[in-house]
Design an enzyme around this catalytic site. Sequence first.
Site, PDB file in Angstrom:
ATOM      1  N   HIS A  33     -14.965   1.824  -1.162  1.00 18.84           N
ATOM      2  CA  HIS A  33     -13.889   0.936  -0.704  1.00 18.84           C
ATOM      3  C   HIS A  33     -12.829   1.681   0.089  1.00 18.84           C
ATOM      4  CE1 HIS A  33     -15.117  -1.947  -4.187  1.00 18.84           C
ATOM      5  NE2 HIS A  33     -15.895  -2.047  -3.138  1.00 18.84           N
ATOM      6  N   VAL A  62      -9.598   3.943  -4.359  1.00 19.15           N
ATOM      7  CA  VAL A  62      -9.071   4.365  -3.050  1.00 19.15           C
ATOM      8  C   VAL A  62      -8.125   5.561  -3.215  1.00 19.15           C
ATOM      9  CG1 VAL A  62      -9.344   2.050  -2.077  1.00 19.15           C
ATOM     10  CG2 VAL A  62      -7.172   2.661  -3.174  1.00 19.15           C
ATOM     11  N   ASP A  63      -8.073   6.108  -4.470  1.00 21.97           N
ATOM     12  CA  ASP A  63      -7.205   7.283  -4.673  1.00 21.97           C
ATOM     13  C   ASP A  63      -8.018   8.556  -4.443  1.00 21.97           C
ATOM     14  OD1 ASP A  63      -7.590   6.542  -8.157  1.00 21.97           O
ATOM     15  OD2 ASP A  63      -8.508   8.253  -7.134  1.00 21.97           O
ATOM     16  N   THR A  85     -14.955   0.140 -14.894  1.00 19.10           N
ATOM     17  CA  THR A  85     -15.031  -0.903 -13.882  1.00 19.10           C
ATOM     18  C   THR A  85     -15.293  -2.256 -14.528  1.00 19.10           C
ATOM     19  OG1 THR A  85     -16.135  -1.664 -11.866  1.00 19.10           O
ATOM     20  CG2 THR A  85     -17.490  -0.438 -13.430  1.00 19.10           C
ATOM     21  N   SER A  86     -14.654  -3.261 -13.930  1.00 23.06           N
ATOM     22  CA  SER A  86     -14.821  -4.621 -14.486  1.00 23.06           C
ATOM     23  C   SER A  86     -16.100  -5.251 -13.947  1.00 23.06           C
ATOM     24  CB  SER A  86     -13.628  -5.493 -14.076  1.00 23.06           C
ATOM     25  OG  SER A  86     -13.573  -5.519 -12.650  1.00 23.06           O
ATOM     26  N   PRO A 124     -12.755   0.519 -22.437  1.00 18.45           N
ATOM     27  CA  PRO A 124     -12.188   0.095 -23.718  1.00 18.45           C
ATOM     28  C   PRO A 124     -12.717  -1.274 -24.141  1.00 18.45           C
ATOM     29  CG  PRO A 124     -10.464   0.810 -22.218  1.00 18.45           C
ATOM     30  CD  PRO A 124     -11.724   0.746 -21.439  1.00 18.45           C
ATOM     31  N   ARG A 179       1.945   1.807  -3.476  1.00 22.97           N
ATOM     32  CA  ARG A 179       0.837   2.362  -4.279  1.00 22.97           C
ATOM     33  C   ARG A 179       0.589   3.818  -3.912  1.00 22.97           C
ATOM     34  NH1 ARG A 179      -3.943  -1.821  -3.475  1.00 22.97           N
ATOM     35  NH2 ARG A 179      -5.107  -0.218  -4.589  1.00 22.97           N
ATOM     36  N   TYR A 234       0.831  -1.221   0.000  1.00 18.42           N
ATOM     37  CA  TYR A 234       0.000   0.000   0.000  1.00 18.42           C
ATOM     38  C   TYR A 234       0.864   1.269   0.000  1.00 18.42           C
ATOM     39  CZ  TYR A 234      -4.328  -2.574   0.256  1.00 18.42           C
ATOM     40  OH  TYR A 234      -5.381  -3.379  -0.080  1.00 18.42           O
ATOM     41  N   GLN A 284     -15.264   3.248  -6.522  1.00 17.31           N
ATOM     42  CA  GLN A 284     -14.688   2.057  -5.903  1.00 17.31           C
ATOM     43  C   GLN A 284     -13.197   2.302  -5.624  1.00 17.31           C
ATOM     44  OE1 GLN A 284     -16.139  -1.771  -7.971  1.00 17.31           O
ATOM     45  NE2 GLN A 284     -16.306  -0.194  -9.548  1.00 17.31           N
TER      46      GLN A 284
HETATM   47  C1  BV8 Z   1     -18.073  -7.888   1.473  1.00 17.14           C
HETATM   48  C2  BV8 Z   1      -9.826  -1.738  -1.778  1.00 17.14           C
HETATM   49  C3  BV8 Z   1     -19.337  -8.787   3.256  1.00 17.14           C
HETATM   50  C4  BV8 Z   1      -8.559  -2.484  -1.554  1.00 17.14           C
HETATM   51  C5  BV8 Z   1     -11.277  -3.303  -2.994  1.00 17.14           C
HETATM   52  C6  BV8 Z   1     -16.127 -15.281  -2.800  1.00 17.14           C
HETATM   53  C7  BV8 Z   1     -15.057 -15.325  -1.936  1.00 17.14           C
HETATM   54  C8  BV8 Z   1     -14.705 -14.247  -1.123  1.00 17.14           C
HETATM   55  C9  BV8 Z   1     -15.433 -13.089  -1.175  1.00 17.14           C
HETATM   56  C10 BV8 Z   1     -16.486 -13.049  -2.064  1.00 17.14           C
HETATM   57  C11 BV8 Z   1     -16.849 -14.109  -2.859  1.00 17.14           C
HETATM   58  N1  BV8 Z   1     -17.922 -13.741  -3.612  1.00 17.14           N
HETATM   59  C12 BV8 Z   1     -18.237 -12.458  -3.328  1.00 17.14           C
HETATM   60  C13 BV8 Z   1     -17.396 -12.076  -2.367  1.00 17.14           C
HETATM   61  C14 BV8 Z   1     -17.396 -10.812  -1.765  1.00 17.14           C
HETATM   62  C15 BV8 Z   1     -16.197  -9.994  -2.269  1.00 17.14           C
HETATM   63  C16 BV8 Z   1     -16.122 -10.021  -3.798  1.00 17.14           C
HETATM   64  O1  BV8 Z   1     -16.824  -9.306  -4.461  1.00 17.14           O
HETATM   65  N2  BV8 Z   1     -15.248 -10.867  -4.357  1.00 17.14           N
HETATM   66  C17 BV8 Z   1     -15.215 -11.011  -5.798  1.00 17.14           C
HETATM   67  C18 BV8 Z   1     -13.880 -10.525  -6.354  1.00 17.14           C
HETATM   68  C19 BV8 Z   1     -15.463 -12.464  -6.136  1.00 17.14           C
HETATM   69  N3  BV8 Z   1     -16.501  -8.678  -1.819  1.00 17.14           N
HETATM   70  C20 BV8 Z   1     -16.089  -8.328  -0.591  1.00 17.14           C
HETATM   71  O2  BV8 Z   1     -15.410  -9.021   0.141  1.00 17.14           O
HETATM   72  C21 BV8 Z   1     -16.563  -6.950  -0.131  1.00 17.14           C
HETATM   73  N4  BV8 Z   1     -17.058  -7.080   1.204  1.00 17.14           N
HETATM   74  O3  BV8 Z   1     -18.684  -8.522   0.659  1.00 17.14           O
HETATM   75  O4  BV8 Z   1     -18.318  -7.926   2.823  1.00 17.14           O
HETATM   76  C22 BV8 Z   1     -19.512  -8.464   4.666  1.00 17.14           C
HETATM   77  C23 BV8 Z   1     -20.730  -7.891   5.085  1.00 17.14           C
HETATM   78  C24 BV8 Z   1     -20.896  -7.624   6.418  1.00 17.14           C
HETATM   79  C25 BV8 Z   1     -19.876  -7.876   7.348  1.00 17.14           C
HETATM   80  C26 BV8 Z   1     -18.653  -8.404   6.908  1.00 17.14           C
HETATM   81  C27 BV8 Z   1     -18.463  -8.700   5.570  1.00 17.14           C
HETATM   82  C28 BV8 Z   1     -15.414  -5.970  -0.101  1.00 17.14           C
HETATM   83  C29 BV8 Z   1     -14.938  -5.694  -1.507  1.00 17.14           C
HETATM   84  C30 BV8 Z   1     -13.950  -4.533  -1.499  1.00 17.14           C
HETATM   85  C31 BV8 Z   1     -12.556  -5.031  -1.807  1.00 17.14           C
HETATM   86  N5  BV8 Z   1     -11.635  -3.896  -1.884  1.00 17.14           N
HETATM   87  N6  BV8 Z   1     -10.464  -2.225  -3.001  1.00 17.14           N
HETATM   88  C32 BV8 Z   1      -7.479  -2.083  -2.521  1.00 17.14           C
HETATM   89  O5  BV8 Z   1      -7.720  -1.261  -3.425  1.00 17.14           O
HETATM   90  O6  BV8 Z   1      -6.373  -2.593  -2.346  1.00 17.14           O
HETATM   91  S1  BV8 Z   1     -11.894  -3.828  -4.451  1.00 17.14           S
HETATM   92  C33 BV8 Z   1     -10.774  -3.445  -5.655  1.00 17.14           C
HETATM   93  O7  BV8 Z   1     -11.150  -4.250  -6.736  1.00 17.14           O
HETATM   94  C34 BV8 Z   1     -10.842  -2.052  -6.176  1.00 17.14           C
HETATM   95  O8  BV8 Z   1     -11.157  -1.094  -5.230  1.00 17.14           O
HETATM   96  C35 BV8 Z   1     -11.887  -2.104  -7.219  1.00 17.14           C
HETATM   97  O9  BV8 Z   1     -13.108  -1.721  -6.696  1.00 17.14           O
HETATM   98  C36 BV8 Z   1     -11.974  -3.538  -7.521  1.00 17.14           C
HETATM   99  C37 BV8 Z   1     -11.488  -3.785  -8.919  1.00 17.14           C
HETATM  100  O10 BV8 Z   1     -12.475  -3.410  -9.688  1.00 17.14           O
HETATM  101  P1  BV8 Z   1     -12.258  -2.266 -10.792  1.00 17.14           P
HETATM  102  O11 BV8 Z   1     -12.264  -0.940 -10.132  1.00 17.14           O
HETATM  103  O12 BV8 Z   1     -13.282  -2.561 -11.795  1.00 17.14           O
HETATM  104  O13 BV8 Z   1     -10.818  -2.431 -11.372  1.00 17.14           O
HETATM  105  P2  BV8 Z   1     -10.345  -3.591 -12.305  1.00 17.14           P
HETATM  106  O14 BV8 Z   1      -8.888  -3.515 -12.312  1.00 17.14           O
HETATM  107  O15 BV8 Z   1     -11.011  -4.858 -11.916  1.00 17.14           O
HETATM  108  O16 BV8 Z   1     -10.967  -3.179 -13.742  1.00 17.14           O
HETATM  109  C38 BV8 Z   1     -10.579  -1.982 -14.361  1.00 17.14           C
HETATM  110  C39 BV8 Z   1     -11.556  -1.751 -15.498  1.00 17.14           C
HETATM  111  O17 BV8 Z   1     -11.187  -0.540 -16.144  1.00 17.14           O
HETATM  112  C40 BV8 Z   1     -11.520  -2.835 -16.560  1.00 17.14           C
HETATM  113  O18 BV8 Z   1     -12.845  -3.158 -16.947  1.00 17.14           O
HETATM  114  C41 BV8 Z   1     -10.787  -2.164 -17.734  1.00 17.14           C
HETATM  115  O19 BV8 Z   1     -11.251  -2.627 -18.989  1.00 17.14           O
HETATM  116  C42 BV8 Z   1     -11.178  -0.737 -17.538  1.00 17.14           C
HETATM  117  N7  BV8 Z   1     -10.233   0.257 -18.075  1.00 17.14           N
HETATM  118  C43 BV8 Z   1      -8.891   0.132 -18.259  1.00 17.14           C
HETATM  119  N8  BV8 Z   1      -8.404   1.289 -18.772  1.00 17.14           N
HETATM  120  C44 BV8 Z   1      -9.461   2.147 -18.910  1.00 17.14           C
HETATM  121  C45 BV8 Z   1     -10.625   1.492 -18.461  1.00 17.14           C
HETATM  122  N9  BV8 Z   1     -11.837   2.074 -18.469  1.00 17.14           N
HETATM  123  C46 BV8 Z   1     -11.909   3.336 -18.959  1.00 17.14           C
HETATM  124  N10 BV8 Z   1     -10.833   4.044 -19.394  1.00 17.14           N
HETATM  125  C47 BV8 Z   1      -9.599   3.479 -19.397  1.00 17.14           C
HETATM  126  N11 BV8 Z   1      -8.539   4.179 -19.833  1.00 17.14           N
END
Ligand code: BV8
Length: 249
Positions: free
Chosen positions: A120, A104-105, A195-196, A221, A71, A68, A102
């Site tokens: 987040h 954290v910046d 967002t993905s 994209p 980052r 972190y 979503q």
């Molecule tokens: C919760 C902070 C319940 C940290 C983040 C199975 C197992 C375990 C858990 C789960 C499970 N199923 C569901 C869950 C829950 C889990 C979850 O969703 N898991 C998924 C992955 C399967 N969720 C959680 O655990 C959440 N909490 O459910 O709690 C609970 C309730 C009560 C009491 C206790 C518990 C918490 C989720 C939050 C996690 N923290 N971030 C850090 O940053 O280090 S999430 C993190 O990933 C980011 O913050 C971001 O939100 C996320 C990634 O998503 P994106 O932002 O979309 O980024 P990504 O890289 O994926 O995609 C980028 C996109 O941009 C792409 O589409 C790309 O094409 C596009 N792009 C690229 N360039 C451009 C562009 N778009 C436009 N212009 C460009 N130039």
Amino acid sequence: MTDIPAAARQAVLQARHLVVFTGAGVSAESGVHTFRDALTGLWARFDPMQLATPEAFRRDPALVWGWYEWRRQLLLGVEPNPAHRVIAALEQRLPRVTLITQNVDDLHERAGSRKVLHLHGSIFTPRCFDCEHPYKFEGAPAMAAEQPLEPPRCSSCNGRVRPGVVWFGEALPEGALTAAFSAAEDCDCLLSIGTSGLVQPAAQIPEVAAQAGATVIHVNPEAVAVHSANQYSLQGPAGRILPLLLADD
Ligand code: BV8
Ligand code: ZN
């Protein structure tokens, strides 16, 4: 040049209540790794799900804190891009805009957005892992290299300081989440940028808006599957697409 369908442009510029929902892609053109590619060098061998968890921090606080701080240090060296600026301009121009991120910046804030719902958390608001006492950074991070770094200690209980982000398995901030869902239910247009759509429960936001009858526009994209007449997928980088919304004004 990617055209924006007139109906989509109109839905944004004439919205009574616009929700802007952003993911890591909105910061990509500022040079910020998207979440999935924030794992290079030392961290390349980890899956974010393995590092961005309380268990990982308990197991190896220096590895997680080091990731972190690396980052955060990168974030101190980048600027908001045109996508962030257009979003801030829309907030000035339209009757009501709710910005939900979503990320954290702090690039939305630095581009001039005044009210940002961080689902987040933020990399800039660390706190004690044990007693939640807020921790104040002194200046830039200690190091530029990608290396483990022992987290600082809490001034009130001597516990370890952790990043102010929401880790996998942790609940999202109650207030921000409730406000985000009610805005999605009320809005007449939702702009989903970079967002993905993989992470829950944030990924439900565009769906809630679509169910409530809002026009939903995705900017990415990669093509985003759309399921009805009032959903659009504008394929391209946000830094190029968003300024088109305000072009020839
Ligand atoms: C919760 C902070 C319940 C940290 C983040 C199975 C197992 C375990 C858990 C789960 C499970 N199923 C569901 C869950 C829950 C889990 C979850 O969703 N898991 C998924 C992955 C399967 N969720 C959680 O655990 C959440 N909490 O459910 O709690 C609970 C309730 C009560 C009491 C206790 C518990 C918490 C989720 C939050 C996690 N923290 N971030 C850090 O940053 O280090 S999430 C993190 O990933 C980011 O913050 C971001 O939100 C996320 C990634 O998503 P994106 O932002 O979309 O980024 P990504 O890289 O994926 O995609 C980028 C996109 O941009 C792409 O589409 C790309 O094409 C596009 N792009 C690229 N360039 C451009 C562009 N778009 C436009 N212009 C460009 N130039
Ligand atoms: Zn403490």
